[in-house]
Design a protein around this motif. Structure first.
Motif, short mmCIF file in Angstrom:
data_model
loop_
_atom_site.label_atom_id
_atom_site.label_comp_id
_atom_site.label_asym_id
_atom_site.label_seq_id
_atom_site.Cartn_x
_atom_site.Cartn_y
_atom_site.Cartn_z
N LYS A 152 0.84 -1.19 0.00
CA LYS A 152 0.00 0.00 0.00
C LYS A 152 0.89 1.25 0.00
N MET A 153 0.59 2.21 -0.88
CA MET A 153 1.33 3.46 -0.96
C MET A 153 0.35 4.62 -1.09
N ASP A 154 0.76 5.78 -0.63
CA ASP A 154 -0.09 6.97 -0.63
C ASP A 154 0.79 8.19 -0.87
N ALA A 276 10.68 2.83 -3.34
CA ALA A 276 11.80 3.74 -3.60
C ALA A 276 11.86 4.13 -5.07
N LYS A 277 11.57 3.19 -5.97
CA LYS A 277 11.60 3.48 -7.41
C LYS A 277 10.47 4.43 -7.80
N ILE A 278 9.29 4.17 -7.27
CA ILE A 278 8.15 5.04 -7.59
C ILE A 278 8.35 6.42 -6.99
N ASP A 279 8.87 6.47 -5.78
CA ASP A 279 9.11 7.77 -5.14
C ASP A 279 10.13 8.58 -5.92
N ALA A 280 11.18 7.94 -6.42
CA ALA A 280 12.19 8.65 -7.21
C ALA A 280 11.59 9.21 -8.49
N MET A 282 8.40 9.98 -8.98
CA MET A 282 7.48 11.05 -8.63
C MET A 282 8.21 12.35 -8.29
N GLN A 283 9.29 12.24 -7.57
CA GLN A 283 10.02 13.46 -7.19
C GLN A 283 10.67 14.13 -8.39
N SER A 284 11.20 13.35 -9.32
CA SER A 284 11.88 13.93 -10.47
C SER A 284 10.92 14.43 -11.54
N ALA A 285 9.84 13.70 -11.77
CA ALA A 285 8.93 14.03 -12.86
C ALA A 285 7.74 14.88 -12.45
N LEU A 286 7.28 14.72 -11.20
CA LEU A 286 6.04 15.36 -10.78
C LEU A 286 6.19 16.30 -9.59
N LEU A 287 7.35 16.32 -8.97
CA LEU A 287 7.60 17.13 -7.77
C LEU A 287 6.67 16.72 -6.63
N LEU A 288 6.32 15.44 -6.60
CA LEU A 288 5.53 14.84 -5.53
C LEU A 288 6.37 13.79 -4.84
N LYS A 289 5.88 13.28 -3.71
CA LYS A 289 6.59 12.21 -3.02
C LYS A 289 5.61 11.34 -2.25
#
Length: 390
Positions: A152-154, A276-280, A282-289
């Protein structure tokens, strides 16, 4: 600003847009009005707009056609259940414009979304998302014969953290018509904060944490919770993650509803490397985390939380907070002697929610309470067909 990941492919997909309307039509505006009034017809701004319907629609049409349309003020208030958050309500005429834009551009984005995106898409919704999760849980465990795991991720502070410049870059390749693109940018970059109409007590407004409030969001950041265009925009943003998860990470058992991501696998080690892969990305492409405290991996056999339900092997239960909030709301309406139609609609909605879970006894308790409060309520033999005659 250009994002590092292109979610929809290259501009060759633009061929399908060759024969779309270049500007607004009266029939399209009337259709947007009909769509808008389905859920908002009894609001004060809707009733005021309909007092002189044809004149107001034509005035709006000429404003749009000439490029003079500017969104009006928003009303903001705080809801405390199921969690504290701001809700921004646009004026009825602005909601019509939201539907107008959505009706024109939605399909070209929907056809690029993955199958397992379930929020704010025609024919989808929470119940189909939960059913898909149940299917995936059975699939990876071979009908619960072998161990399986659920991730689960949010996304942290999702709507308040969406960067509108990033969103604009994601939308631009698929809205080539100048008039419609100008309207999309007008709606997208409307900042509701400076002239917001605040409804409610100051102490209630202060309950919203600063990092969850548009009043404290950085420049070009944040979408108002409560509008159609915000929900649609959320899918455009998160489609970047969906495409990456499906095509790069090869997550075949993947479901997303708004910013809630659920992944199933028989390989716990593979799931452990995924956040960790999804977070990376999101941070690089969408400025989200990702939210650091809302990422978890559990065994499917122990059950997992899914959009208000607890899913266990061969059974589905309601989350306790869902039950508590539903009973509290209905009891409050009965104690205040709300009008029959309000009680009827609220009870119907909760009977429907309860009817999608193993909750026969719970429905019986709700019937008993309504009966004691002076309302006639019955539950038929089939749980999924609860009735509430008044």
């Amino acid at each position: 600003m250009r994002t590092a990941f292109v979610p929809y492919g290259d501009r060759e997909h633009g061929n399908m847009l060759d024969h779309v309307n270049d500007t607004v039509t009266v029939s399209a505006l009337f259709q947007a009005y009909y769509d808008c009034r389905v859920t908002k017809r009894n609001s004060s701004s809707a009733l005021k707009f309909e007092e002189n319907l044809e004149r107001n629609l034509m005035d709006l049409y000429y404003e749009l056609l000439s490029g003079q349309y500017r969104p009006g003020r928003c009303t903001v208030f705080v809801v405390e259940h199921p969690k504290v958050r701001e809700v921004w309500a646009a004026d009825f005429r602005d909601r019509i414009v939201h539907h107008l834009l959505y009706n024109h551009i939605a399909d070209r984005f929907h056809r690029r979304f993955i199958f397992d995106s379930y929020a704010c898409i025609p024919g989808k919704g929470t119940h189909k998302a939960v059913a898909r999760m149940e299917h995936f849980s059975r699939s990876v465990t071979k009908n619960h014969q072998i161990p399986g795991f659920v991730l689960k991720m949010d996304v942290a502070n999702f709507f308040v953290s969406i960067n509108r410049l990033v969103l604009e870059n994601l939308m631009e390749p698929y809205i080539p018509e100048p008039w419609w693109w100008n309207l999309a940018r007008t709606v997208l970059h409307r900042d509701p904060v400076p002239d917001a109409v605040i409804v409610g007590r100051p102490e209630t407004m202060r309950k919203v944490p600063k990092h969850k409030s548009l009043f404290h969001a950085p420049a070009h950041t944040g979408l108002p919770i409560g509008s159609l265009n915000s929900q649609f925009a959320a899918n455009i943003v998160m489609n970047v993650v969906d495409q990456y998860a499906k095509h790069e990470l090869k997550l075949t058992h993947y479901v997303r509803y708004v910013d809630d991501i659920t992944v199933f696998s028989a390989d716990a080690k593979h799931l452990a490397t995924t956040p960790a892969k999804i977070d990376a990305l999101m941070q690089s492409a969408l400025l989200l985390k990702l939210h650091p405290n809302k990422t978890s991996i559990n065994k499917i056999e122990y059950g997992f939380d899914a959009l208000g339900y607890i899913i266990r092997p061969n059974s589905r239960y309601l989350r306790r907070s869902t039950v508590r909030n539903g009973m509290r709301k209905i009891k409050g309406l009965c104690r205040s002697r709300a009008d029959d139609e309000t009680v009827r609609q609220t009870a119907h909605s909760y009977f429907a929610i309860f009817g999608h879970a193993n909750s026969w006894k719970l429905q019986g308790k709700l019937v008993a309470y309504l009966y004691e409060a002076g309302y006639a309520a019955t539950v038929p033999d089939k749980v999924n067909n609860s009735t509430f005659p008044l």
